[in-house]
Motif scaffolding. Structure first.
Motif, short mmCIF file in Angstrom:
data_model
loop_
_atom_site.label_atom_id
_atom_site.label_comp_id
_atom_site.label_asym_id
_atom_site.label_seq_id
_atom_site.Cartn_x
_atom_site.Cartn_y
_atom_site.Cartn_z
N CYS A 18 -3.03 -24.56 15.35
CA CYS A 18 -1.65 -24.09 15.13
C CYS A 18 -1.13 -23.38 16.37
CB CYS A 18 -1.62 -23.09 13.97
SG CYS A 18 -2.00 -23.78 12.38
N THR A 19 0.18 -23.43 16.53
CA THR A 19 0.85 -22.70 17.61
C THR A 19 1.93 -21.83 16.98
OG1 THR A 19 2.61 -24.33 17.94
CG2 THR A 19 0.53 -24.70 19.14
N LEU A 20 2.55 -20.99 17.79
CA LEU A 20 3.62 -20.13 17.28
C LEU A 20 4.77 -20.93 16.68
CD1 LEU A 20 3.79 -17.20 19.85
CD2 LEU A 20 3.12 -17.09 17.44
N GLU A 21 4.94 -22.16 17.11
CA GLU A 21 5.99 -23.02 16.51
C GLU A 21 5.72 -23.29 15.04
OE1 GLU A 21 6.39 -26.52 18.92
OE2 GLU A 21 6.99 -25.37 20.68
N ASP A 22 4.47 -23.09 14.62
CA ASP A 22 4.08 -23.34 13.23
C ASP A 22 4.20 -22.11 12.33
OD1 ASP A 22 3.17 -26.04 13.73
OD2 ASP A 22 1.41 -25.16 14.71
N LEU A 23 4.71 -21.02 12.87
CA LEU A 23 4.71 -19.74 12.17
C LEU A 23 5.36 -19.81 10.78
CD1 LEU A 23 3.92 -16.76 12.41
CD2 LEU A 23 6.11 -16.34 13.52
N THR A 24 6.52 -20.41 10.67
CA THR A 24 7.21 -20.48 9.38
C THR A 24 6.42 -21.31 8.38
OG1 THR A 24 9.34 -20.22 10.48
CG2 THR A 24 9.38 -21.10 8.24
N LYS A 25 5.88 -22.44 8.83
CA LYS A 25 5.06 -23.28 7.95
C LYS A 25 3.80 -22.53 7.51
CE LYS A 25 5.82 -27.66 10.10
NZ LYS A 25 5.16 -28.75 10.79
N LEU A 26 3.21 -21.79 8.44
CA LEU A 26 2.00 -21.02 8.13
C LEU A 26 2.31 -19.98 7.06
CD1 LEU A 26 -0.97 -20.35 8.74
CD2 LEU A 26 -0.14 -18.77 10.50
N ARG A 27 3.43 -19.30 7.19
CA ARG A 27 3.82 -18.30 6.19
C ARG A 27 4.01 -18.95 4.83
NH1 ARG A 27 8.50 -16.01 3.90
NH2 ARG A 27 8.20 -13.80 3.46
N GLU B 130 2.16 -19.83 -0.73
CA GLU B 130 1.98 -20.84 -1.78
C GLU B 130 0.53 -20.91 -2.26
OE1 GLU B 130 1.71 -25.68 -1.99
OE2 GLU B 130 3.21 -24.83 -0.61
N THR B 131 -0.40 -21.03 -1.33
CA THR B 131 -1.79 -21.24 -1.72
C THR B 131 -2.43 -19.97 -2.29
OG1 THR B 131 -2.47 -20.90 0.59
CG2 THR B 131 -2.23 -23.18 -0.15
N PHE B 132 -2.12 -18.81 -1.73
CA PHE B 132 -2.67 -17.57 -2.27
C PHE B 132 -2.14 -17.36 -3.69
CE2 PHE B 132 -3.43 -13.12 -3.00
CZ PHE B 132 -4.65 -12.89 -2.39
N SER B 133 -0.85 -17.59 -3.88
CA SER B 133 -0.24 -17.42 -5.20
C SER B 133 -0.84 -18.39 -6.21
CB SER B 133 1.27 -17.64 -5.13
OG SER B 133 1.87 -16.66 -4.32
N ASP B 134 -0.96 -19.66 -5.83
CA ASP B 134 -1.54 -20.66 -6.73
C ASP B 134 -2.95 -20.28 -7.16
OD1 ASP B 134 0.71 -22.26 -6.74
OD2 ASP B 134 -0.08 -23.71 -5.30
N THR B 135 -3.71 -19.71 -6.25
CA THR B 135 -5.12 -19.41 -6.52
C THR B 135 -5.30 -18.10 -7.29
OG1 THR B 135 -5.73 -20.58 -4.50
CG2 THR B 135 -7.40 -19.14 -5.46
N LEU C 21 -3.27 -34.44 5.42
CA LEU C 21 -3.76 -35.63 4.75
C LEU C 21 -2.55 -36.54 4.57
CD1 LEU C 21 -6.38 -36.80 3.61
CD2 LEU C 21 -5.71 -35.92 1.39
N THR C 22 -2.67 -37.76 5.05
CA THR C 22 -1.56 -38.72 5.06
C THR C 22 -0.28 -38.06 5.61
OG1 THR C 22 -0.98 -38.29 2.74
CG2 THR C 22 -2.49 -40.13 3.19
N ASP C 23 -0.41 -37.41 6.75
CA ASP C 23 0.70 -36.77 7.47
C ASP C 23 1.39 -35.64 6.71
OD1 ASP C 23 0.31 -38.39 9.72
OD2 ASP C 23 1.56 -39.98 8.87
N GLU C 24 0.77 -35.16 5.64
CA GLU C 24 1.34 -34.05 4.88
C GLU C 24 0.45 -32.82 5.07
OE1 GLU C 24 3.06 -33.42 0.43
OE2 GLU C 24 2.41 -35.44 0.96
N LEU C 25 1.07 -31.67 5.33
CA LEU C 25 0.32 -30.44 5.51
C LEU C 25 -0.40 -30.10 4.20
CD1 LEU C 25 -0.52 -28.00 7.18
CD2 LEU C 25 1.65 -26.91 6.55
N ALA C 26 -1.73 -30.06 4.26
CA ALA C 26 -2.54 -29.89 3.05
C ALA C 26 -3.20 -28.52 2.96
CB ALA C 26 -3.61 -30.97 3.00
N GLY C 27 -3.38 -27.85 4.10
CA GLY C 27 -4.05 -26.56 4.07
C GLY C 27 -4.30 -26.05 5.46
N TYR C 28 -5.07 -24.95 5.53
CA TYR C 28 -5.41 -24.41 6.84
C TYR C 28 -6.67 -23.58 6.82
CZ TYR C 28 -3.45 -19.63 6.10
OH TYR C 28 -3.19 -18.35 5.68
N LEU C 29 -7.15 -23.33 8.02
CA LEU C 29 -8.37 -22.57 8.28
C LEU C 29 -8.02 -21.47 9.27
CD1 LEU C 29 -11.59 -22.39 8.48
CD2 LEU C 29 -11.37 -24.07 10.32
#
Length: 172
Positions: free
Chosen positions: A8-17, A22-27, A66-74
Motif C-alpha cells: 500500500c501507498t499513501l494514495e491508498d489511505l482512503t481505501k485502507l480506512r 468495514e472488516t473490524f465492524s463485520d468481525t 481477488l479478481t481485481d477486487e480489494l478483498a483484505g489487507y495485512l
C-alpha cells in the motif's frame, strides 16, 4: 484462486480506512457495545492515525485482491513499531483483515504465508501476533501455522478492556 498482494501507498489511505472500518465492524460489532465500537473505529482508523502508521518506516501495509477486487489487507510491524517489545528482531502481524464476502477463499492463509516468507527473507528470529481470546476460529487458524501462546496483553475497544493472546512462532 490465489489473490494478488501489493504494498500500500499513501494514495491508498482512503481505501485502507474504509476496509479497516468495514472488516473490524463485520468481525466484532456483535461482541461490543456500539458506543465503544464507534469510539475505537474513530480513533484507530481515523485518516490522521492511519497516515501516521503508513509513514512509519517500520510498518508496512499490503492489500490483497481477488479478481481485481480489494478483498483484505495485512499490516506488519518491526522494530519500535511493534505493539509489544517481546521480539527485538521479530515481525509482528498486527492485522489480517478480510472482507466478509472473501472469507473462506484462502486469503488469510495466503497473507500469513506471505508474512512468514518476508520474515524468513529478512532473517527475523520470530513472527508473532495478538488475537482476541474469544476469537476461537482465529486461534485455531494460527495454531495450524505453528503459532503458540506466549502471553497476553490488553486491547481496549472504547472503554471496554479486552484480552488478546500473544502467539509466536520461532523462525531461527
Amino acid at each position: 484462486m490465489e489473490g494478488k498482494i501489493r504494498l500500500c501507498t499513501l494514495e491508498d489511505l482512503t481505501k485502507l480506512r474504509e476496509i479497516s472500518i468495514e472488516t473490524f465492524s463485520d468481525t466484532f460489532a456483535l461482541d461490543n457495545n456500539p458506543a465503544d465500537l464507534q469510539e475505537y473505529l474513530s480513533n484507530a482508523y481515523g485518516l490522521d492515525e492511519l497516515e501516521k502508521e503508513m509513514q512509519n518506516p517500520e510498518s508496512r501495509f499490503f492489500f490483497v485482491y481477488l479478481t481485481d477486487e480489494l478483498a483484505g489487507y495485512l499490516k506488519l510491524n518491526t522494530g519500535i513499531a511493534q505493539t509489544e517489545t517481546l521480539a527485538k528482531n521479530g515481525l509482528e502481524v498486527e492485522r489480517i483483515y478480510i472482507r466478509k464476502s472473501f472469507k473462506r477463499h484462502g486469503l488469510g492463509r495466503q497473507l500469513i504465508d506471505y508474512a512468514l516468507e518476508l520474515a524468513c527473507k529478512e532473517r527475523r528470529d520470530s513472527i508473532w501476533l495478538g488475537v482476541w481470546e474469544k476469537n476461537v476460529n482465529a486461534l485455531r487458524f494460527y495454531r495450524t501455522f505453528g503459532f503458540e501462546k506466549v502471553g497476553a496483553h490488553d486491547f481496549t475497544v472504547g472503554k471496554d478492556k479486552q484480552t488478546d493472546l500473544i502467539m509466536m512462532k520461532p523462525l531461527l
